[in-house]
Scaffold this active site. Sequence first.
Site, PDB file in Angstrom:
ATOM      1  N   LYS A  10       0.651  -0.842   0.467  1.00 47.24           N
ATOM      2  CA  LYS A  10       0.284   0.294  -0.204  1.00 47.24           C
ATOM      3  C   LYS A  10       0.797   1.394  -0.148  1.00 47.24           C
ATOM      4  O   LYS A  10       1.857   1.298   0.360  1.00 47.24           O
ATOM      5  CB  LYS A  10      -0.801   0.292   1.277  1.00 47.24           C
ATOM      6  CG  LYS A  10      -1.865  -1.295   1.030  1.00 47.24           C
ATOM      7  CD  LYS A  10      -2.827  -1.040   2.410  1.00 47.24           C
ATOM      8  CE  LYS A  10      -4.106  -1.708   2.601  1.00 47.24           C
ATOM      9  NZ  LYS A  10      -5.129  -1.739   3.323  1.00 47.24           N
ATOM     10  N   TYR A  50     -12.072  -2.321  -3.845  1.00 45.51           N
ATOM     11  CA  TYR A  50     -13.117  -2.266  -2.698  1.00 45.51           C
ATOM     12  C   TYR A  50     -14.476  -2.141  -2.354  1.00 45.51           C
ATOM     13  O   TYR A  50     -14.509  -2.261  -1.931  1.00 45.51           O
ATOM     14  CB  TYR A  50     -12.339  -1.264  -1.979  1.00 45.51           C
ATOM     15  CG  TYR A  50     -10.549  -1.637  -1.178  1.00 45.51           C
ATOM     16  CD1 TYR A  50     -10.670  -3.149  -0.251  1.00 45.51           C
ATOM     17  CD2 TYR A  50      -9.794  -0.633  -1.699  1.00 45.51           C
ATOM     18  CE1 TYR A  50      -9.278  -3.272  -0.166  1.00 45.51           C
ATOM     19  CE2 TYR A  50      -8.182  -1.194  -0.879  1.00 45.51           C
ATOM     20  CZ  TYR A  50      -8.578  -2.096  -0.430  1.00 45.51           C
ATOM     21  OH  TYR A  50      -7.174  -2.974   0.123  1.00 45.51           O
ATOM     22  N   ARG A  86      -1.684 -14.381   4.295  1.00 41.61           N
ATOM     23  CA  ARG A  86      -2.589 -13.228   5.199  1.00 41.61           C
ATOM     24  C   ARG A  86      -2.133 -13.316   6.901  1.00 41.61           C
ATOM     25  O   ARG A  86      -1.749 -12.396   7.695  1.00 41.61           O
ATOM     26  CB  ARG A  86      -4.122 -14.438   5.418  1.00 41.61           C
ATOM     27  CG  ARG A  86      -5.346 -13.627   4.335  1.00 41.61           C
ATOM     28  CD  ARG A  86      -6.493 -13.890   4.266  1.00 41.61           C
ATOM     29  NE  ARG A  86      -7.209 -13.224   5.591  1.00 41.61           N
ATOM     30  CZ  ARG A  86      -7.661 -11.696   5.430  1.00 41.61           C
ATOM     31  NH1 ARG A  86      -7.477 -11.296   3.993  1.00 41.61           N
ATOM     32  NH2 ARG A  86      -8.368 -11.305   6.011  1.00 41.61           N
ATOM     33  N   THR A  92      -5.317  -7.066  10.420  1.00 39.85           N
ATOM     34  CA  THR A  92      -5.471  -5.863   9.930  1.00 39.85           C
ATOM     35  C   THR A  92      -5.136  -4.639  11.170  1.00 39.85           C
ATOM     36  O   THR A  92      -4.199  -3.398   9.928  1.00 39.85           O
ATOM     37  CB  THR A  92      -7.206  -5.311   9.635  1.00 39.85           C
ATOM     38  OG1 THR A  92      -7.604  -6.415   8.833  1.00 39.85           O
ATOM     39  CG2 THR A  92      -7.371  -4.399   8.542  1.00 39.85           C
ATOM     40  N   ASN A 113      -1.978   0.515   7.051  1.00 43.58           N
ATOM     41  CA  ASN A 113      -1.633  -1.408   7.133  1.00 43.58           C
ATOM     42  C   ASN A 113      -0.459  -1.719   6.856  1.00 43.58           C
ATOM     43  O   ASN A 113      -0.651  -3.246   6.695  1.00 43.58           O
ATOM     44  CB  ASN A 113      -2.834  -1.956   7.514  1.00 43.58           C
ATOM     45  CG  ASN A 113      -3.608  -2.485   6.560  1.00 43.58           C
ATOM     46  OD1 ASN A 113      -3.427  -2.151   5.603  1.00 43.58           O
ATOM     47  ND2 ASN A 113      -4.418  -3.191   6.851  1.00 43.58           N
ATOM     48  N   HIS A 116      -2.160  -5.466   1.874  1.00 46.16           N
ATOM     49  CA  HIS A 116      -3.933  -6.352   1.544  1.00 46.16           C
ATOM     50  C   HIS A 116      -3.483  -7.736   1.149  1.00 46.16           C
ATOM     51  O   HIS A 116      -2.291  -7.754  -0.101  1.00 46.16           O
ATOM     52  CB  HIS A 116      -4.392  -5.038   0.377  1.00 46.16           C
ATOM     53  CG  HIS A 116      -6.042  -6.171  -0.177  1.00 46.16           C
ATOM     54  ND1 HIS A 116      -6.367  -6.291   0.165  1.00 46.16           N
ATOM     55  CD2 HIS A 116      -5.411  -7.164  -1.371  1.00 46.16           C
ATOM     56  CE1 HIS A 116      -7.761  -6.864  -0.378  1.00 46.16           C
ATOM     57  NE2 HIS A 116      -6.999  -7.261  -1.170  1.00 46.16           N
ATOM     58  N   GLU A 127      -9.924 -10.358  -7.560  1.00 41.45           N
ATOM     59  CA  GLU A 127      -8.364  -9.563  -7.320  1.00 41.45           C
ATOM     60  C   GLU A 127      -8.008  -9.698  -8.193  1.00 41.45           C
ATOM     61  O   GLU A 127      -7.048  -8.512  -8.674  1.00 41.45           O
ATOM     62  CB  GLU A 127      -8.523  -9.623  -6.064  1.00 41.45           C
ATOM     63  CG  GLU A 127      -9.638  -9.257  -5.196  1.00 41.45           C
ATOM     64  CD  GLU A 127      -9.164  -8.948  -3.797  1.00 41.45           C
ATOM     65  OE1 GLU A 127      -7.800  -9.182  -3.416  1.00 41.45           O
ATOM     66  OE2 GLU A 127      -9.969  -8.237  -2.925  1.00 41.45           O
TER      67      GLU A 127
HETATM   68  P1  CMP Z   1      -7.137  -4.483   3.041  1.00 45.38           P
HETATM   69  O1  CMP Z   1      -6.729  -5.602   3.436  1.00 45.38           O
HETATM   70  O2  CMP Z   1      -7.190  -4.144   2.238  1.00 45.38           O
HETATM   71  O3  CMP Z   1      -8.883  -4.526   3.154  1.00 45.38           O
HETATM   72  C1  CMP Z   1      -9.958  -3.926   3.360  1.00 45.38           C
HETATM   73  C2  CMP Z   1      -9.185  -2.010   4.255  1.00 45.38           C
HETATM   74  O4  CMP Z   1     -10.108  -1.058   5.003  1.00 45.38           O
HETATM   75  C3  CMP Z   1      -8.181  -2.908   5.438  1.00 45.38           C
HETATM   76  O5  CMP Z   1      -7.538  -3.940   4.351  1.00 45.38           O
HETATM   77  C4  CMP Z   1      -7.869  -1.753   6.054  1.00 45.38           C
HETATM   78  O6  CMP Z   1      -6.617  -1.206   5.536  1.00 45.38           O
HETATM   79  C5  CMP Z   1      -8.930  -0.821   6.119  1.00 45.38           C
HETATM   80  N1  CMP Z   1      -9.891  -0.978   6.611  1.00 45.38           N
HETATM   81  C6  CMP Z   1     -11.134  -1.643   7.690  1.00 45.38           C
HETATM   82  N2  CMP Z   1     -11.049  -0.950   8.923  1.00 45.38           N
HETATM   83  C7  CMP Z   1     -11.327   0.310   9.040  1.00 45.38           C
HETATM   84  C8  CMP Z   1     -11.088   1.355   9.586  1.00 45.38           C
HETATM   85  N3  CMP Z   1     -11.938   1.789  10.639  1.00 45.38           N
HETATM   86  N4  CMP Z   1     -10.659   2.294   9.260  1.00 45.38           N
HETATM   87  C9  CMP Z   1     -10.237   2.692   8.176  1.00 45.38           C
HETATM   88  N5  CMP Z   1      -9.658   1.599   7.590  1.00 45.38           N
HETATM   89  C10 CMP Z   1      -9.944   0.200   7.680  1.00 45.38           C
END
Ligand code: CMP
Length: 139
Positions: A10, A50, A86, A92, A113, A116, A127
């Site tokens: 990311k 998304y 994962r 997450t 984070n 993904h 995806e």
């Molecule tokens: P990802 O695995 O990319 O899939 C969806 C993303 O939404 C997740 O990682 C997080 O980075 C993001 N996400 C999930 N919950 C929150 C949250 N409460 N605030 C901001 N981003 C979020």
Amino acid sequence: MIEQTLAIIKPDAMAAGYADAIIKQILNNGFNIIQKEEINLSKEEAEGFYAEHKGRSFFDELVEFMISGPVTVMVLEKDNAILAWRDLMGATDPAQAAEGTIRKLFGASKGNNASHGSDSATSAAREIDYFFPKTCCSH
Ligand code: CMP
């Protein structure tokens, strides 16, 4: 079973210069990188990717973050790749992620984070096809 999964480094991890360290971890953990491309997502591409999160409180923030800088999209392959990637990423929320995981090492918050990964075989097929049409196992 040999599987493929979609991985994204990311914008936060790209901007911080963590991409090489993350790729090293991927290779050290026995994944083959089948496809790899550095791209800038458009707003439409990020929203489409998304789409399942549309309507959630964090959706707009997530899309803005994902278009804030380049990302590296990859197709990873190994035995049980979806769960293995994962596991290597960790939870997450980096604060909840296990020691040594990518999100623990390189992530800062639930949003920022670092990485993904597809969450199921159905998501992986969709995806992978989203960024690399005709690559995945399901075609
Ligand atoms: P990802 O695995 O990319 O899939 C969806 C993303 O939404 C997740 O990682 C997080 O980075 C993001 N996400 C999930 N919950 C929150 C949250 N409460 N605030 C901001 N981003 C979020």
